[in-house]
Design a protein around this motif. Structure first.
Motif, PDB file in Angstrom:
ATOM      1  N   GLU A  42       6.816 -27.057 -16.342  1.00  0.00           N
ATOM      2  CA  GLU A  42       7.046 -28.631 -16.275  1.00  0.00           C
ATOM      3  C   GLU A  42       5.921 -29.307 -16.155  1.00  0.00           C
ATOM      4  O   GLU A  42       5.299 -30.151 -16.765  1.00  0.00           O
ATOM      5  CB  GLU A  42       8.559 -29.031 -15.506  1.00  0.00           C
ATOM      6  CG  GLU A  42       8.548 -30.585 -16.074  1.00  0.00           C
ATOM      7  CD  GLU A  42       9.716 -31.127 -15.198  1.00  0.00           C
ATOM      8  OE1 GLU A  42       9.772 -32.400 -15.150  1.00  0.00           O
ATOM      9  OE2 GLU A  42      10.449 -30.326 -14.618  1.00  0.00           O
ATOM     10  N   ALA A  43       5.247 -28.973 -15.006  1.00  0.00           N
ATOM     11  CA  ALA A  43       3.943 -29.796 -14.617  1.00  0.00           C
ATOM     12  C   ALA A  43       2.906 -29.367 -15.273  1.00  0.00           C
ATOM     13  O   ALA A  43       2.193 -30.458 -15.511  1.00  0.00           O
ATOM     14  CB  ALA A  43       3.799 -29.111 -12.967  1.00  0.00           C
ATOM     15  N   ARG A  44       2.620 -28.090 -15.786  1.00  0.00           N
ATOM     16  CA  ARG A  44       1.570 -27.664 -16.634  1.00  0.00           C
ATOM     17  C   ARG A  44       1.897 -28.583 -17.815  1.00  0.00           C
ATOM     18  O   ARG A  44       0.779 -28.984 -18.184  1.00  0.00           O
ATOM     19  CB  ARG A  44       1.649 -26.231 -16.758  1.00  0.00           C
ATOM     20  CG  ARG A  44       0.497 -25.424 -17.278  1.00  0.00           C
ATOM     21  CD  ARG A  44       0.557 -24.116 -17.716  1.00  0.00           C
ATOM     22  NE  ARG A  44       0.719 -23.308 -16.395  1.00  0.00           N
ATOM     23  CZ  ARG A  44       1.573 -22.306 -16.177  1.00  0.00           C
ATOM     24  NH1 ARG A  44       2.331 -21.731 -17.243  1.00  0.00           N
ATOM     25  NH2 ARG A  44       1.394 -21.684 -15.102  1.00  0.00           N
ATOM     26  N   LYS A  81      -1.057 -31.170 -19.204  1.00  0.00           N
ATOM     27  CA  LYS A  81      -1.707 -30.837 -20.388  1.00  0.00           C
ATOM     28  C   LYS A  81      -1.480 -31.757 -21.632  1.00  0.00           C
ATOM     29  O   LYS A  81      -2.264 -31.981 -22.540  1.00  0.00           O
ATOM     30  CB  LYS A  81      -1.231 -29.330 -21.078  1.00  0.00           C
ATOM     31  CG  LYS A  81      -2.003 -28.336 -20.015  1.00  0.00           C
ATOM     32  CD  LYS A  81      -1.625 -27.093 -20.279  1.00  0.00           C
ATOM     33  CE  LYS A  81      -1.245 -26.425 -21.847  1.00  0.00           C
ATOM     34  NZ  LYS A  81      -0.593 -25.121 -21.862  1.00  0.00           N
ATOM     35  N   SER A  82      -0.454 -32.792 -21.404  1.00  0.00           N
ATOM     36  CA  SER A  82      -0.057 -33.613 -22.379  1.00  0.00           C
ATOM     37  C   SER A  82      -1.051 -34.803 -22.611  1.00  0.00           C
ATOM     38  O   SER A  82      -1.241 -35.649 -23.257  1.00  0.00           O
ATOM     39  CB  SER A  82       1.210 -34.363 -22.286  1.00  0.00           C
ATOM     40  OG  SER A  82       1.264 -35.226 -21.120  1.00  0.00           O
ATOM     41  N   TYR A  83      -1.844 -34.825 -21.346  1.00  0.00           N
ATOM     42  CA  TYR A  83      -3.019 -36.162 -21.429  1.00  0.00           C
ATOM     43  C   TYR A  83      -4.148 -35.673 -22.264  1.00  0.00           C
ATOM     44  O   TYR A  83      -4.816 -34.456 -21.670  1.00  0.00           O
ATOM     45  CB  TYR A  83      -3.244 -36.574 -19.909  1.00  0.00           C
ATOM     46  CG  TYR A  83      -2.026 -37.281 -19.414  1.00  0.00           C
ATOM     47  CD1 TYR A  83      -1.902 -38.484 -19.480  1.00  0.00           C
ATOM     48  CD2 TYR A  83      -0.990 -36.414 -18.659  1.00  0.00           C
ATOM     49  CE1 TYR A  83      -0.812 -39.237 -19.292  1.00  0.00           C
ATOM     50  CE2 TYR A  83       0.051 -37.321 -18.246  1.00  0.00           C
ATOM     51  CZ  TYR A  83       0.175 -38.594 -18.345  1.00  0.00           C
ATOM     52  OH  TYR A  83       1.192 -39.363 -18.027  1.00  0.00           O
ATOM     53  N   ASP A  84      -4.734 -36.420 -22.873  1.00  0.00           N
ATOM     54  CA  ASP A  84      -6.165 -36.061 -23.666  1.00  0.00           C
ATOM     55  C   ASP A  84      -7.456 -35.975 -22.805  1.00  0.00           C
ATOM     56  O   ASP A  84      -8.292 -35.404 -23.040  1.00  0.00           O
ATOM     57  CB  ASP A  84      -6.278 -37.115 -24.798  1.00  0.00           C
ATOM     58  CG  ASP A  84      -6.686 -38.388 -24.501  1.00  0.00           C
ATOM     59  OD1 ASP A  84      -6.605 -38.878 -23.119  1.00  0.00           O
ATOM     60  OD2 ASP A  84      -6.865 -39.392 -25.158  1.00  0.00           O
ATOM     61  N   TRP A  85      -7.302 -36.457 -21.587  1.00  0.00           N
ATOM     62  CA  TRP A  85      -8.276 -36.481 -20.593  1.00  0.00           C
ATOM     63  C   TRP A  85      -8.353 -34.914 -19.635  1.00  0.00           C
ATOM     64  O   TRP A  85      -9.132 -34.729 -19.013  1.00  0.00           O
ATOM     65  CB  TRP A  85      -8.311 -37.451 -19.608  1.00  0.00           C
ATOM     66  CG  TRP A  85      -6.952 -37.844 -19.075  1.00  0.00           C
ATOM     67  CD1 TRP A  85      -6.448 -39.071 -19.610  1.00  0.00           C
ATOM     68  CD2 TRP A  85      -6.605 -37.269 -18.033  1.00  0.00           C
ATOM     69  NE1 TRP A  85      -5.121 -39.055 -18.721  1.00  0.00           N
ATOM     70  CE2 TRP A  85      -5.279 -38.172 -17.723  1.00  0.00           C
ATOM     71  CE3 TRP A  85      -6.675 -36.333 -17.189  1.00  0.00           C
ATOM     72  CZ2 TRP A  85      -4.410 -38.058 -16.791  1.00  0.00           C
ATOM     73  CZ3 TRP A  85      -5.592 -36.003 -16.065  1.00  0.00           C
ATOM     74  CH2 TRP A  85      -4.480 -36.772 -15.962  1.00  0.00           C
ATOM     75  N   VAL A  86      -7.378 -34.063 -20.138  1.00  0.00           N
ATOM     76  CA  VAL A  86      -7.532 -32.611 -19.386  1.00  0.00           C
ATOM     77  C   VAL A  86      -7.912 -31.689 -20.656  1.00  0.00           C
ATOM     78  O   VAL A  86      -7.111 -31.534 -21.438  1.00  0.00           O
ATOM     79  CB  VAL A  86      -5.966 -32.248 -19.095  1.00  0.00           C
ATOM     80  CG1 VAL A  86      -6.167 -30.757 -18.394  1.00  0.00           C
ATOM     81  CG2 VAL A  86      -5.540 -33.207 -18.268  1.00  0.00           C
ATOM     82  N   PHE A 130      -3.486 -29.247  -9.455  1.00  0.00           N
ATOM     83  CA  PHE A 130      -4.498 -28.576 -10.482  1.00  0.00           C
ATOM     84  C   PHE A 130      -5.840 -29.074 -10.500  1.00  0.00           C
ATOM     85  O   PHE A 130      -6.163 -30.088 -10.022  1.00  0.00           O
ATOM     86  CB  PHE A 130      -3.849 -29.150 -11.985  1.00  0.00           C
ATOM     87  CG  PHE A 130      -2.329 -28.494 -12.147  1.00  0.00           C
ATOM     88  CD1 PHE A 130      -2.128 -27.533 -12.991  1.00  0.00           C
ATOM     89  CD2 PHE A 130      -1.220 -29.362 -12.079  1.00  0.00           C
ATOM     90  CE1 PHE A 130      -0.791 -27.204 -13.024  1.00  0.00           C
ATOM     91  CE2 PHE A 130       0.071 -29.144 -11.992  1.00  0.00           C
ATOM     92  CZ  PHE A 130       0.176 -27.504 -12.509  1.00  0.00           C
ATOM     93  N   GLU A 131      -6.350 -28.076 -10.576  1.00  0.00           N
ATOM     94  CA  GLU A 131      -7.885 -28.228 -10.921  1.00  0.00           C
ATOM     95  C   GLU A 131      -8.290 -28.141 -12.272  1.00  0.00           C
ATOM     96  O   GLU A 131      -7.910 -26.984 -12.880  1.00  0.00           O
ATOM     97  CB  GLU A 131      -8.716 -27.118 -10.025  1.00  0.00           C
ATOM     98  CG  GLU A 131      -9.923 -27.246 -10.325  1.00  0.00           C
ATOM     99  CD  GLU A 131     -11.214 -26.213  -9.467  1.00  0.00           C
ATOM    100  OE1 GLU A 131     -12.369 -26.448  -9.401  1.00  0.00           O
ATOM    101  OE2 GLU A 131     -10.602 -25.276  -9.181  1.00  0.00           O
ATOM    102  N   ILE A 132      -8.817 -29.307 -12.898  1.00  0.00           N
ATOM    103  CA  ILE A 132      -9.173 -29.319 -14.483  1.00  0.00           C
ATOM    104  C   ILE A 132     -10.365 -29.490 -14.651  1.00  0.00           C
ATOM    105  O   ILE A 132     -11.255 -29.856 -14.064  1.00  0.00           O
ATOM    106  CB  ILE A 132      -7.963 -30.334 -14.822  1.00  0.00           C
ATOM    107  CG1 ILE A 132      -8.782 -31.835 -14.378  1.00  0.00           C
ATOM    108  CG2 ILE A 132      -6.651 -30.373 -14.642  1.00  0.00           C
ATOM    109  CD1 ILE A 132      -8.261 -32.931 -15.125  1.00  0.00           C
ATOM    110  N   SER A 133     -10.689 -29.094 -16.102  1.00  0.00           N
ATOM    111  CA  SER A 133     -11.955 -29.389 -16.567  1.00  0.00           C
ATOM    112  C   SER A 133     -11.624 -30.927 -17.201  1.00  0.00           C
ATOM    113  O   SER A 133     -10.889 -30.898 -18.244  1.00  0.00           O
ATOM    114  CB  SER A 133     -12.246 -28.247 -17.658  1.00  0.00           C
ATOM    115  OG  SER A 133     -13.674 -28.584 -18.268  1.00  0.00           O
ATOM    116  N   PRO A 134     -12.109 -31.781 -16.647  1.00  0.00           N
ATOM    117  CA  PRO A 134     -11.855 -33.370 -17.175  1.00  0.00           C
ATOM    118  C   PRO A 134     -12.750 -33.434 -18.868  1.00  0.00           C
ATOM    119  O   PRO A 134     -13.541 -32.962 -18.861  1.00  0.00           O
ATOM    120  CB  PRO A 134     -12.565 -34.286 -16.269  1.00  0.00           C
ATOM    121  CG  PRO A 134     -12.876 -33.534 -14.949  1.00  0.00           C
ATOM    122  CD  PRO A 134     -13.023 -31.841 -15.538  1.00  0.00           C
TER     123      PRO A 134
END
Length: 157
Positions: free
Chosen positions: A33-35, A39-44, A65-69
């Motif tokens: 659910e968290a993932r 991921k639903s945000y376009d800035w991820v 989460f560590e993301i690639s922005p």
């Protein structure tokens, strides 16, 4: 404002070792659910790392989460809270621990509750996945009170 890095000593890198197969189902569902939420945000652009911060079975789960922005002004560290509460993210630039993430979540949701109770706009507040009305505000308020009184002190220790 200086940016901080979350304290990775306060979280566990996922996947966790399985010592109770039944308990992992709830954690796996919460992680999924968290993932999906983040991921639903376009800035991820993509998820680089996943960490488990805290879980109270069926109540709340806190992940880091560590993301690639996908945008320059987005933190690469994002806290995500899911469970029997509205899912939300909290940028990790100012929140170092699961305690701070939950405390920030409660504060942001309290602002939403007060605005919804008074019939004010919630457009610039933390997004909540239900209509902003007094009935939903009261339901959320009860959950926030429980988190503040019962869960938050556990994370402070």
């Amino acid at each position: 404002m200086s940016k901080i890095t979350p304290d990775l000593g306060k979280v566990s890198r996922l996947p966790l070792p399985a010592d109770d197969p039944g308990a992992d189902d709830d954690l796996d569902s919460a992680l999924l659910e968290a993932r999906e939420y983040i991921k639903s945000y376009d800035w991820v652009r993509r998820i680089e790392g996943e960490y488990f911060g805290y879980g109270a079975e069926g109540i709340i789960y806190i992940f880091l989460f560590e993301i690639s922005p996908g945008k320059p002004d987005v933190s690469r560290w994002i806290w995500v809270l899911v469970g029997d509460v509205p899912p939300a993210y909290m940028p990790g630039d100012d929140l170092e621990t699961p305690y701070e993430a939950l405390d920030g979540y409660i504060g942001a949701m309290d602002e939403w509750v007060e605005a919804a109770r008074q019939g004010k706009s919630v457009a610039k507040l933390i997004p909540v996945n239900v209509p902003a009305n007094p009935a939903n505000a009261e339901m959320l308020s009860g959950r926030l009170k429980f988190l503040d009184e019962k869960i938050l002190p556990l994370l402070q220790e």
